[in-house]
Design a protein around this motif. Structure first.
Motif, PDB file in Angstrom:
ATOM      1  N   ILE A   1       0.853  -1.186   0.000  1.00 38.85           N
ATOM      2  CA  ILE A   1       0.000   0.000   0.000  1.00 38.85           C
ATOM      3  C   ILE A   1       0.890   1.238   0.000  1.00 38.85           C
ATOM      4  CG2 ILE A   1      -1.655   1.308   1.406  1.00 38.85           C
ATOM      5  CD1 ILE A   1      -2.887  -1.048  -0.138  1.00 38.85           C
ATOM      6  N   LEU A   2       0.824   2.010  -1.091  1.00 39.12           N
ATOM      7  CA  LEU A   2       1.762   3.115  -1.313  1.00 39.12           C
ATOM      8  C   LEU A   2       3.168   2.582  -0.992  1.00 39.12           C
ATOM      9  CD1 LEU A   2      -0.344   6.027   0.291  1.00 39.12           C
ATOM     10  CD2 LEU A   2      -0.362   5.256  -2.085  1.00 39.12           C
ATOM     11  N   GLY A   3       3.973   3.361  -0.313  1.00 39.70           N
ATOM     12  CA  GLY A   3       5.293   2.845   0.074  1.00 39.70           C
ATOM     13  C   GLY A   3       5.291   2.306   1.489  1.00 39.70           C
TER      14      GLY A   3
ATOM     15  N   GLY B   1     -10.238   5.624  -2.062  1.00 37.53           N
ATOM     16  CA  GLY B   1      -9.711   6.929  -2.479  1.00 37.53           C
ATOM     17  C   GLY B   1      -9.585   7.041  -3.995  1.00 37.53           C
ATOM     18  N   LYS B   2      -9.093   5.977  -4.624  1.00 41.76           N
ATOM     19  CA  LYS B   2      -8.932   6.009  -6.092  1.00 41.76           C
ATOM     20  C   LYS B   2     -10.300   6.186  -6.753  1.00 41.76           C
ATOM     21  CE  LYS B   2      -4.435   4.871  -6.682  1.00 41.76           C
ATOM     22  NZ  LYS B   2      -3.447   5.465  -7.577  1.00 41.76           N
ATOM     23  N   LEU B   3     -11.306   5.492  -6.219  1.00 43.16           N
ATOM     24  CA  LEU B   3     -12.626   5.586  -6.856  1.00 43.16           C
ATOM     25  C   LEU B   3     -13.281   6.933  -6.590  1.00 43.16           C
ATOM     26  CD1 LEU B   3     -13.610   1.871  -6.425  1.00 43.16           C
ATOM     27  CD2 LEU B   3     -13.495   3.100  -8.596  1.00 43.16           C
TER      28      LEU B   3
ATOM     29  N   GLU C   1      -4.494  -2.568  -8.185  1.00 42.40           N
ATOM     30  CA  GLU C   1      -3.821  -1.485  -7.463  1.00 42.40           C
ATOM     31  C   GLU C   1      -3.032  -2.028  -6.278  1.00 42.40           C
ATOM     32  OE1 GLU C   1      -4.492   1.893  -8.576  1.00 42.40           O
ATOM     33  OE2 GLU C   1      -2.674   2.186  -7.389  1.00 42.40           O
ATOM     34  N   ASP C   2      -1.813  -1.591  -6.161  1.00 40.11           N
ATOM     35  CA  ASP C   2      -1.001  -1.831  -4.967  1.00 40.11           C
ATOM     36  C   ASP C   2      -0.884  -3.303  -4.576  1.00 40.11           C
ATOM     37  OD1 ASP C   2      -0.786   0.876  -5.167  1.00 40.11           O
ATOM     38  OD2 ASP C   2      -1.353   1.323  -3.104  1.00 40.11           O
ATOM     39  N   PHE C   3      -0.564  -4.120  -5.570  1.00 41.03           N
ATOM     40  CA  PHE C   3      -0.172  -5.516  -5.318  1.00 41.03           C
ATOM     41  C   PHE C   3       1.364  -5.544  -5.221  1.00 41.03           C
ATOM     42  CE2 PHE C   3      -3.760  -8.521  -6.286  1.00 41.03           C
ATOM     43  CZ  PHE C   3      -4.747  -7.571  -6.482  1.00 41.03           C
TER      44      PHE C   3
ATOM     45  N   ASN D   1      -3.277  -2.438 -14.908  1.00 36.40           N
ATOM     46  CA  ASN D   1      -2.626  -2.270 -13.622  1.00 36.40           C
ATOM     47  C   ASN D   1      -2.175  -0.820 -13.496  1.00 36.40           C
ATOM     48  OD1 ASN D   1      -0.145  -2.057 -11.821  1.00 36.40           O
ATOM     49  ND2 ASN D   1      -1.069  -3.994 -11.221  1.00 36.40           N
ATOM     50  N   ASP D   2      -2.711  -0.158 -12.499  1.00 39.53           N
ATOM     51  CA  ASP D   2      -2.459   1.271 -12.350  1.00 39.53           C
ATOM     52  C   ASP D   2      -1.004   1.565 -12.000  1.00 39.53           C
ATOM     53  OD1 ASP D   2      -3.233   3.977 -12.175  1.00 39.53           O
ATOM     54  OD2 ASP D   2      -3.401   3.809 -10.000  1.00 39.53           O
ATOM     55  N   ASP D   3      -0.391   0.726 -11.179  1.00 36.35           N
ATOM     56  CA  ASP D   3       0.967   1.020 -10.727  1.00 36.35           C
ATOM     57  C   ASP D   3       1.988   0.833 -11.836  1.00 36.35           C
ATOM     58  OD1 ASP D   3       0.421   1.631  -7.894  1.00 36.35           O
ATOM     59  OD2 ASP D   3      -0.425  -0.379  -7.970  1.00 36.35           O
TER      60      ASP D   3
ATOM     61  N   GLY E   1       3.592  14.223 -10.185  1.00 38.93           N
ATOM     62  CA  GLY E   1       3.592  13.076 -11.102  1.00 38.93           C
ATOM     63  C   GLY E   1       2.899  11.913 -10.435  1.00 38.93           C
ATOM     64  N   ASN E   2       1.600  11.956 -10.476  1.00 45.62           N
ATOM     65  CA  ASN E   2       0.810  10.907  -9.817  1.00 45.62           C
ATOM     66  C   ASN E   2      -0.187  10.351 -10.817  1.00 45.62           C
ATOM     67  OD1 ASN E   2      -1.444   9.697  -8.186  1.00 45.62           O
ATOM     68  ND2 ASN E   2      -0.016  10.229  -6.562  1.00 45.62           N
ATOM     69  N   ASN E   3      -0.375   9.034 -10.769  1.00 41.39           N
ATOM     70  CA  ASN E   3      -1.255   8.414 -11.765  1.00 41.39           C
ATOM     71  C   ASN E   3      -2.701   8.920 -11.712  1.00 41.39           C
ATOM     72  OD1 ASN E   3      -2.005   6.908  -9.472  1.00 41.39           O
ATOM     73  ND2 ASN E   3      -0.596   5.253 -10.021  1.00 41.39           N
ATOM     74  N   MET E   4      -3.029   9.711 -10.684  1.00 38.32           N
ATOM     75  CA  MET E   4      -4.379  10.290 -10.630  1.00 38.32           C
ATOM     76  C   MET E   4      -4.678  11.177 -11.846  1.00 38.32           C
ATOM     77  SD  MET E   4      -4.163  13.413  -7.925  1.00 38.32           S
ATOM     78  CE  MET E   4      -5.721  14.052  -8.456  1.00 38.32           C
TER      79      MET E   4
HETATM   80  C1  LIG Z   1      -0.146   6.582  -6.563  1.00 34.91           C
HETATM   81  C2  LIG Z   1      -0.093   5.155  -6.448  1.00 34.91           C
HETATM   82  O1  LIG Z   1      -0.784   4.433  -7.148  1.00 34.91           O
HETATM   83  C3  LIG Z   1       0.813   4.558  -5.497  1.00 34.91           C
HETATM   84  O2  LIG Z   1       1.556   5.275  -4.838  1.00 34.91           O
HETATM   85  O3  LIG Z   1       0.806   3.335  -5.393  1.00 34.91           O
END
Ligand SMILES: CC(=O)C(=O)O
Ligand SMILES: NC(=O)C1=CN([C@@H]2O[C@H](COP(=O)(O)OP(=O)(O)OC[C@H]3O[C@@H](n4cnc5c(N)ncnc54)[C@H](OP(=O)(O)O)[C@@H]3O)[C@@H](O)[C@H]2O)C=CC1
Ligand SMILES: [Mg+2]
Length: 586
Positions: free
Chosen positions: A166-168, A182-184, A254-256, A274-276, A462-465
């Motif tokens: 989840i994130l970092g 949050g993404k939705l 997301e976030d796997f 895959n968003d990431d 620079g965020n995938n949002m």
């Molecule tokens: C922004 C995003 O998808 C992440 O930090 O994992």
């Protein structure tokens, strides 16, 4: 998201009988929480039978938002602000989105990165109500039936995480639910996907987080993660179940921790991405298209060092390779313009460990037997034009490294992209101070502007949002069968194209977030055109529209809470062109 009738807490916290009687009347089967919007006029109040239950003054949207902003400002910590906004979203969805859309820069950090990171860390402790679907390993074999418990009849988009990265912040297990939620919310706020058509999903496949396993309040199963094979088998069942219930819905992974197997397994079978790997790849490609121009250095002379060689880093690097190749650089040459560094040092063929498959493409064979362990050693070796951070190590772009970047380049590219802010490889202020304000900068989480020598410098985010909402919207509207690499690439071009002349004149890498709805229209149009080019669009009618007409069409399909004068579930409502029935289960 759809509302669960019984979940609304008392606003005043009173336990007296009279108050609880009123509370149950208000939240009885006759009403949904969204009936109580102080902007409803007299006739709507009469129709909904809420006269007297609402305070008398019919308020403008402006007054409603002013009250919300005042209440948020009065809360002294970010988690209270987050909780307040979650409650608002669950009780007055339209007002929440009016507030978000009109205050993107202020509200986004509270519902998304960085605050969502803090919320996920505390999720099991701040939990009050369901906000999405939890699919448990214990329910394997029965997932289709569990989906029937979701109260909405139609879903266009789901964001799915297994909470493993989840994130970092590492493996947070089911506490990762804040991310799909949050993404939705951004899908709705940024691209107008109707909130009732979104579905946050968190898989409970166990966790390796010992703190969670020991925490009595942890809301997931107290077990270690299932094996990779068991996880994939579970995902197979989920994908079949989701597509059986809502055929063709868009699935955003997301976030796997290890997202490559599922992407490869499903990208040519279902409508998913895959968003990431891909969303991040697209958003950073877009920023790089603008940043590379600002350096004044030709593509072929760029040298890019990545700190981190995981899903996001490899996704970003591969997208930039695609840019170089499209601009005439042979792929083998383009690939060699990248140096990746992971937890064991620079990624090389002869490092002595078995490289994970996704790293092999960028692995170096020109290190002449020497291994480079630290980022600074690699920076000294490569003298890069750009430095990208996707390694989750806050502060790893040190003063010394940043000063070296400024000594090698007139305009060094500095992109600390890890989230949340605590994991950012450097801050904007550090990047500017140690490069004498020369850095071309973008970060994953937002940073404040910097004032220096009477000049105000603005950081890029620079965020995938910036892209995933438009990717999803375009895919839904043209009913694309798959989400292809060309569609992802097109989303980056759509984003890069959406800067205004004024923004370009200020050397911005990304457009203003205040214009995110327009940006999402541009991204969606590019995505639709790319789907059409590959003949993947099932909605062929959009092929006949000019770009201008397509933009208009996209806009008309976007949920706009300012136009919603009817409560959720109204039989008169139309969502994305389909008639919807009232949601009897709410
Ligand atoms: C922004 C995003 O998808 C992440 O930090 O994992
Ligand atoms: N800005 C944006 O839009 C996005 C930002 N991100 C952020 O990027 C970060 C990484 O995400 P993701 O790639 O999916 O995660 P991964 O877990 O896939 O990758 C993390 C990478 O960082 C490396 N790493 C970890 N510790 C160190 C260290 N001490 N020194 C050097 N390298 C290290 C890992 O090395 P190893 O391979 O050896 O384990 C791995 O290569 C997260 O913070 C995430 O929030 C992600 C997506 C979008
Ligand atoms: Mg992510």
């Amino acid at each position: 998201m759809p509302m669960f009738r019984s979940a609304t807490p008392s606003q005043n916290g009173s336990n007296s009988n009279i108050h609880s009687a009123v509370h149950s009347a208000v939240h009885s089967r006759a009403h949904s929480p969204s009936d109580f919007d102080t902007s409803y006029d007299d006739s709507l109040r009469a129709q909904l039978k809420v006269r007297g239950l609402l305070p008398p003054h019919v308020e403008s949207f402006e007054l409603q938002k002013a009250r919300c902003l005042e209440q948020i400002a009065q809360k002294s910590n970010t988690i209270d602000k987050y909780t307040y906004l979650s409650n608002l979203r669950n009780t007055n969805t339209n007002l929440f989105y009016r507030l978000l859309m009109d205050n993107m820069k202020e509200i986004t950090p509270l519902v998304y990165t960085p605050v969502v990171g803090e919320a996920c860390l505390k999720w099991s402790h701040i939990y009050t109500q369901p906000e999405g679907l939890y699919l448990s390993y214990a329910d394997r074999g029965n997932l289709r039936a569990v989906l029937d418990n979701w109260p909405a009849e139609k879903v266009d988009i789901t964001v799915v995480t297994d909470g493993s990265r989840i994130l970092g912040l590492g493996d947070l297990g089911v506490n990762g639910m804040g991310i799909p939620v949050g993404k939705l919310a951004l899908y709705t706020g940024c691209a107008g996907i109707h909130p009732e058509r979104t579905l946050p999903i968190t898989l409970d496949l166990g966790t390796e987080n010992e703190e969670n396993l020991k925490d009595p309040l942890y809301l997931g199963a107290k077990m270690h993660r299932v094996t990779e094979a068991e996880s994939l088998e579970f995902l197979d069942e989920m994908m079949i179940a989701l597509n059986d219930k809502w055929p063709g819905l868009v699935v955003q992974f997301e976030d796997f921790k290890n997202p490559f197997p599922s992407l490869e397994r499903y990208r040519n079978t279902y409508t998913c991405f895959n968003d990431d790997i891909q969303g991040t790849g697209a958003v950073i490609l877009s920023g790089m298209i603008n940043a590379l121009k600002l350096t004044g250095i030709p593509f072929k002379d760029q040298r890019l060092v990545f700190m981190g060689a995981g899903s996001a880093a490899v996704g970003v690097a591969k997208q930039i390779v695609q840019l170089f190749v499209k601009n005439g650089i042979p792929e083998d040459e383009a690939r060699r313009m990248f140096w990746l560094v992971d937890s064991k040092g620079m990624v090389t063929d002869d490092r002595g460990d078995k490289l994970q498959e996704h790293k092999v493409y960028f692995s170096r064979d020109d290190n002449e037997g020497k291994q480079y362990k630290t980022l600074e050693e690699v920076v000294d070796l490569v003298r890069p034009t750009g430095l990208m951070g996707l390694c989750t190590i806050g502060g790893v772009f040190t003063e010394s490294i940043l000063r070296k970047m400024a000594s090698f380049n007139d305009r060094p590219i500095i992109f600390p992209l890890s989230n949340p802010s605590s994991k950012s490889e450097c801050t904007f202020a550090q990047a500017m101070e140690f490069t004498n304000n020369k850095a071309i900068f973008a970060s994953g989480s937002p940073f404040p502007e910097v004032e220096a020598d009477g000049v105000t410098y603005y950081p890029g985010q620079g965020n995938n949002m910036y892209v995933f909402p438009g990717i999803g919207l375009g895919t839904v509207l043209c009913e694309s069968v798959h989400v292809t690499q060309e569609m992802i690439y097109a989303s980056a071009v759509g984003l890069a194209d959406s800067l205004t002349e004024e923004e370009r004149a200020k050397s911005w890498l990304y457009p203003s977030l205040d214009r995110i709805r327009d940006i999402s229209v541009s991204v969606a149009r590019h995505v639709i055109r790319a789907s059409q080019a590959e003949n993947l669009d099932k909605n062929k009618t959009l092929q006949w529209l000019s770009d201008a007409d397509l933009d208009t069409y996209i806009r008309t399909k976007m949920y706009n809470p300012a136009h919603e004068h009817s409560p959720a579930g109204s039989p008169t409502r139309e969502i994305h062109g389909f008639d919807t029935k009232p949601h009897s289960k709410f």
